[in-house]
Design an enzyme around this catalytic site. Structure first.
Site, mmCIF file in Angstrom:
data_model
loop_
_atom_site.group_PDB
_atom_site.id
_atom_site.type_symbol
_atom_site.label_atom_id
_atom_site.label_comp_id
_atom_site.label_asym_id
_atom_site.label_seq_id
_atom_site.Cartn_x
_atom_site.Cartn_y
_atom_site.Cartn_z
ATOM 1 N N GLU A 79 0.843 -1.196 0.000
ATOM 2 C CA GLU A 79 0.000 0.000 0.000
ATOM 3 C C GLU A 79 0.877 1.245 0.000
ATOM 4 O O GLU A 79 0.448 2.333 0.355
ATOM 5 C CB GLU A 79 -0.982 0.000 1.174
ATOM 6 C CG GLU A 79 -0.385 -0.222 2.538
ATOM 7 C CD GLU A 79 -1.459 -0.348 3.613
ATOM 8 O OE1 GLU A 79 -2.116 0.672 3.899
ATOM 9 O OE2 GLU A 79 -1.633 -1.447 4.157
ATOM 10 N N CYS A 111 -3.401 -4.112 4.279
ATOM 11 C CA CYS A 111 -2.378 -5.043 4.760
ATOM 12 C C CYS A 111 -2.630 -6.490 4.348
ATOM 13 O O CYS A 111 -1.850 -7.377 4.705
ATOM 14 C CB CYS A 111 -2.277 -4.960 6.284
ATOM 15 S SG CYS A 111 -1.879 -3.307 6.876
ATOM 16 N N HIS A 233 -1.472 -10.744 11.824
ATOM 17 C CA HIS A 233 -1.062 -9.440 11.311
ATOM 18 C C HIS A 233 -0.900 -8.520 12.512
ATOM 19 O O HIS A 233 -1.806 -8.406 13.347
ATOM 20 C CB HIS A 233 -2.116 -8.878 10.358
ATOM 21 C CG HIS A 233 -1.954 -7.420 10.086
ATOM 22 N ND1 HIS A 233 -0.791 -6.902 9.557
ATOM 23 C CD2 HIS A 233 -2.782 -6.363 10.307
ATOM 24 C CE1 HIS A 233 -0.919 -5.592 9.442
ATOM 25 N NE2 HIS A 233 -2.119 -5.238 9.894
#
Length: 390
Positions: A79, A111, A233
């Site tokens: 990103e 993400c 994550h």
């Protein structure tokens, strides 16, 4: 046929900021950074490093000549893209000297996109068993100086080679995923910093995890006891722990302790690097594999991927026999050892040095950047990359 992660490499810039010193400079209790969000250090990218160079430096660590010939698909999750049209994967393909008869694509979904790349890679290998796929998660997380999100910045890249008969982790076919259109984190095209609704984003991260975890159990009949570790994550390391805690009551006491201990192992690298968006989950996986000396081949690892906006996925992999022999532990130890701490004043100066907004020609001083691949400048609106070892 087993398909999964055959190799995994990592790169972070050579500068870092001590989070205690950052907290003190901002008049904040250091415990809010080191305990509250769970960060010790924050990687800082100089102007000579961007998503492309970070990715190239990570990939160069692991690919060999056989990989260069067999990789026929490059999937670049980021990103922090550098162009609205030209894919970062194409720049990377050239810098690495890969087989020209290949596809190269950039993927975007906050993400989550590196995970999307892995799932696409599995399908490609299933149809083309002799091929290999290079999947990248590379980002620079920027929120601005003295902003609420400053402490969750970072920079780095994880590069993975996906193939049949992987040496590290064979990915299982079962996975569950969930999408919902929400505004928890976004960056409009006109802005070089992201916007975030922090409280809402944290709530949605956990909601998505619980949703895909429940769906996974329903589809597979497995339970928490079937897992040796769960990787998350981690935009900051406390976030994954919050999600893990919501399901620990499903485990036995010993199982719960095992999962918590392995979680702490899985965030050691993240605590030193900070948020690298698309690569954060895989940096956590790498930390688990390289810092845990008790996991063995045949054990199952769960992985939770989340990308704001939002997409979440839970999927799994089986550790392969003697996987420890195929890691790059020494190189990563050297990477961390060679980093340089910068003062808060130096950090602020480096942070504010950016490319010209009008694309005017610029040449950067790269004498202080030891990376094999770096950005040397801009000429005629084109970024000029150099690979010192090509």
């Amino acid at each position: 046929m087993n398909i999964g992660i055959d190799k995994i490499g990592f790169y972070a810039p050579h500068y870092y900021v001590d989070m205690i010193k950052l907290a003190e400079a901002r008049g904040i209790d250091p415990d809010k950074f080191t305990i509250g969000i769970g960060q010790d250090e924050m990687a800082l990218a100089p102007v000579t490093q961007d998503a492309v160079t970070l990715a190239a430096n990570a990939a160069l660590q692991v690919i060999d000549e056989e990989d260069r010939e067999k990789i026929d698909l490059v999937l670049f999750g980021t990103e922090s893209g550098i162009d609205h049209s030209k894919s970062a994967a194409v720049y990377l393909h050239h810098l690495l000297g890969l087989n020209p008869y290949a596809r190269a694509v950039e993927l975007k979904q906050a993400c989550y996109s590196a995970t999307a790349g892995i799932q696409m890679a599995k399908g490609h290998i299933a149809l083309n068993p002799e091929s290999k796929v290079l999947v990248i998660g590379a980002d620079i997380a920027r929120y601005g100086l003295a902003t609420p999100g400053e402490s969750t910045q970072g920079a780095g890249a994880v590069a993975m080679v996906i193939s049949k008969d992987p040496k590290l982790l064979a990915l299982e076919n079962e996975s569950t995923y969930f999408t919902n259109d929400i505004m928890d984190f976004w960056r409009p095209l006109y802005s070089d910093i992201a916007y975030v609704d922090g409280k809402f984003s944290n709530e949605q991260y956990i909601h998505f995890f619980n949703t895909v975890w429940e769906k996974y159990k329903e589809q597979t009949g497995r339970s928490l006891e079937d897992f040796s570790a769960l990787c998350f994550h981690v935009p900051y390391t406390k976030m994954g722990l919050k999600a893990l805690r919501t399901i620990l009551d499903e485990a036995t006491e010993s199982g719960s302790e095992r999962l918590k201990a392995n979680y702490e192992t899985s965030i050691q690298y993240n605590r030193k690097v900070g948020n690298i968006y698309t690569g954060s989950l895989y940096l956590s996986l790498l930390s688990l594999l390289e810092k845990n000396d008790s996991l063995e081949g045949g054990e199952r690892i769960g992985l939770y991927s989340y990308g704001s906006g939002a997409v979440g996925e839970f999927f799994t992999g089986i550790l392969q026999p003697n996987y420890q022999d195929h890691l790059y532990v020494h190189q990563h130890e050297e990477l961390f050892h060679a980093r340089k701490e910068v003062s808060i004043e130096e950090y602020e100066e480096i942070f504010e040095e950016t490319l010209s907004a009008d694309g005017s020609s610029t040449e950067f001083d790269r004498t202080n950047d030891p990376a094999p691949v770096y950005l040397s400048g801009v000429e005629d609106h084109k970024r000029i990359y150099v690979n010192r070892i090509k």
